[in-house]
Design an enzyme around this catalytic site. Structure first.
Site, PDB file in Angstrom:
ATOM      1  N   ASP A 128       0.823  -1.203   0.000  1.00 20.09           N
ATOM      2  CA  ASP A 128       0.000   0.000   0.000  1.00 20.09           C
ATOM      3  C   ASP A 128       0.868   1.269   0.000  1.00 20.09           C
ATOM      4  OD1 ASP A 128      -2.780   1.017   0.443  1.00 20.09           O
ATOM      5  OD2 ASP A 128      -1.890   1.858   2.259  1.00 20.09           O
ATOM      6  N   HIS A 169     -10.892  -0.343  -5.544  1.00 19.82           N
ATOM      7  CA  HIS A 169     -11.761   0.130  -4.460  1.00 19.82           C
ATOM      8  C   HIS A 169     -11.581   1.623  -4.193  1.00 19.82           C
ATOM      9  CE1 HIS A 169      -7.876  -0.457  -2.612  1.00 19.82           C
ATOM     10  NE2 HIS A 169      -8.271   0.319  -1.617  1.00 19.82           N
TER      11      HIS A 169
END
Ligand code: GLC
Length: 502
Positions: free
Chosen positions: A191, A305
């Protein structure tokens, strides 16, 4: 390596599939859907964070890296998921969120407990803030009255950034990775990994004329590649078949690719195409040409997302355009990353009032706009950046319930869209892997290119007559071959794939 021929599927767990009737997706829900995923051609799953978390950023604020949020299940259920996926010859990669932890993580609680605590230096504490802004709005520094210092948070104030200069932090992260490798995972998605703070310079960011900040000193910091190389080397020493994919917070192709060179990540997310605000064929072609020349295999995706779904954003709800984009994703050189529901053309979910907004970024935007311009405008502005749009609960059943967010919009043509995905993945398996792309051309609104054996024509515009190379037969799409076999006539917004006949 295995990932070069794999079709990945991102699972945003809370909105995927619910097994226990609380309206929230869970691990057993994923287990139930494994046969469905296998059947339509998926080779690997990327699971977004499932760790215990106060869920300020819906799981991207981790409070324990080595456990499962009880809302999603147990470690035993996770182990079964890995085992069952492997039995079906599907692999699993997990999200690693180590730019920051939740402020409820024991590491942070200890770090905040006093200036002399041995973990004080695990986070970034300063006597004075600089001008750096959080990516979720407002200052990136939060004052802590107890110790009279500020800590740095590049996202929400409940997500405190780890100090990657500290060797113990690095070791603690290796231990986390080891824990999950021990449970059989096949790779990691890192991430916002170019955001790691590894420098102690803390130079103010320049502010542009429009008042926005250029994030040039808080991301891509000097020394970051060295740290990331060590991380990748450590992983590859454990096992070279463990896959690493980097989320680089940039939509600049050169920047993204720079994180896949010299022993860094196996690949990175190509947001240059993935997050396009609207379909721009010239940009697509330009970047595609460059990506076809790069040594490391790129990723290909149009959904995740974090953004509006491509059904709305790129295809503008047009079934034909959606099919052309699907062909581009799947019959190409690149690792396709599908996002849950896109195979059924699922559409955005749009909250109608503040109380329905779940995304922290949209909530912050709402408050910012509310002061300036009032409620209805605030909702419109908030929804423009609202990541809830792609996070609606998947509508598997007509009476599907959701316990935490609204439902994603059902597509009336879901069955046909799913059949397209399935057919194209099959085609990819029989004709691929496609390792060399050539003759990329944009003629008007018609994009064409060739793989080793296939000629692909994606006509985004009006009916067109396109020349063919060699002797070809139709294997997908709707185009009419001329009698001499030199041309194919394509209707508006249609595609055609031809295979070379020997
Ligand atoms: C990544 C995630 C996003 C999250 C952010 C902070 O961009 O994809 O959902 O909010 O990192 O962790």
């Amino acid at each position: 390596m295995w990932w070069e021929n794999a079709v990945f599927y991102e699972i945003y767990i809370a909105s995927f599939a619910d097994s226990d009737g609380d309206g929230i997706g869970d691990i057993n829900g994923i287990r139930k859907k494994l046969p469905y995923l296998k059947e339509f051609g998926i080779d690997a799953l990327w699971l977004t964070p499932f760790y215990p978390s106060p869920r300020v950023d819906n799981g991207y604020d981790v409070s324990d890296y080595c456990a499962i949020d009880p809302q999603y299940g147990t470690l035993a259920a996770f182990d079964l998921l890995v085992e069952e996926a492997h039995q079906l010859e599907m692999r699993i990669i997990i999200d690693v969120v180590v730019n920051h932890t939740s402020t409820k993580h024991p590491w942070f609680i200890e770090s905040a407990s006093g200036k002399e605590h041995p973990k004080r230096d695990w986070y970034i504490w300063r006597d004075q803030p600089n001008n750096w802004e959080s990516f979720f709005g407002g200052s990136a520094w939060k004052y802590d009255a107890a110790t009279d210092q500020y800590y740095y948070h590049s996202f929400a104030e409940e997500q405190a950034d780890l100090n990657w200069q500290n060797q113990e932090v690095k070791q603690a992260v290796f231990d986390v990775l080891q824990f999950w490798l021990g449970r059989g995972v096949d790779g990691f998605r890192f991430d916002v990994i170019n955001n790691l703070t590894v420098s102690d310079q803390f130079i103010d960011n320049p502010v542009r004329k429009d008042g926005k900040q250029d994030h040039c000193n808080d991301v891509n910091q000097p020394g970051i590649k060295h740290v990331l190389k060590e991380l990748n080397q450590w992983i590859k020493t454990v096992d070279p078949s463990i896959f690493t994919v980097a989320e680089i917070s940039s939509d600049q192709l050169a920047r993204i690719n720079s994180y896949t060179e010299d022993g860094l990540f196996d690949t990175a997310f190509h947001f240059n195409l993935g997050s396009m605000e609207e379909l721009d064929l010239e940009k697509l072609t330009r970047d595609f040409k460059e990506m076809s020349r790069q040594k490391k295999i790129p990723t290909l995706f149009f959904n995740s997302h974090d953004m509006s779904r491509s059904w709305q954003r790129l295809a503008k709800e047009n079934r034909d355009i959606y099919r052309l984009l699907t062909v581009f994703l799947l019959i190409n050189r690149g690792i396709p990353f599908l996002f849950q529901g896109e195979e059924q053309g699922v559409g955005d979910y749009l909250p109608q009032q503040l109380a329905d907004i779940r995304d922290i970024q949209a909530k912050n935007k709402y408050q910012e706009e509310l002061i300036l311009r009032g409620k209805s405008h605030a909702l419109i502005m908030a929804n423009q950046v609202n990541r809830d749009r792609s996070r609606g609960m998947l509508p598997w059943l007509s009476n599907q319930q959701s316990g935490w967010i609204g439902l994603a919009a059902v597509n009336q043509e879901a069955k046909g869209i799913l059949a397209d995905y399935q057919n194209l993945i099959r085609l990819q398996k029989t004709e691929g892997p496609f390792t060399a792309i050539r003759n990329i051309e944009l003629t008007g609104d018609c994009l064409s290119y060739q793989t080793e054996s296939l000629q692909i024509i994606l006509n985004f515009g009006q009916p067109i007559k396109h020349s063919l190379e060699g002797n070809r037969k139709t294997i997908f799409g709707n185009g009419m071959l001329s009698e001499d076999g030199h041309w194919v006539h394509l209707p508006a917004k249609a595609c055609w794939i031809g295979k070379e006949q020997l």
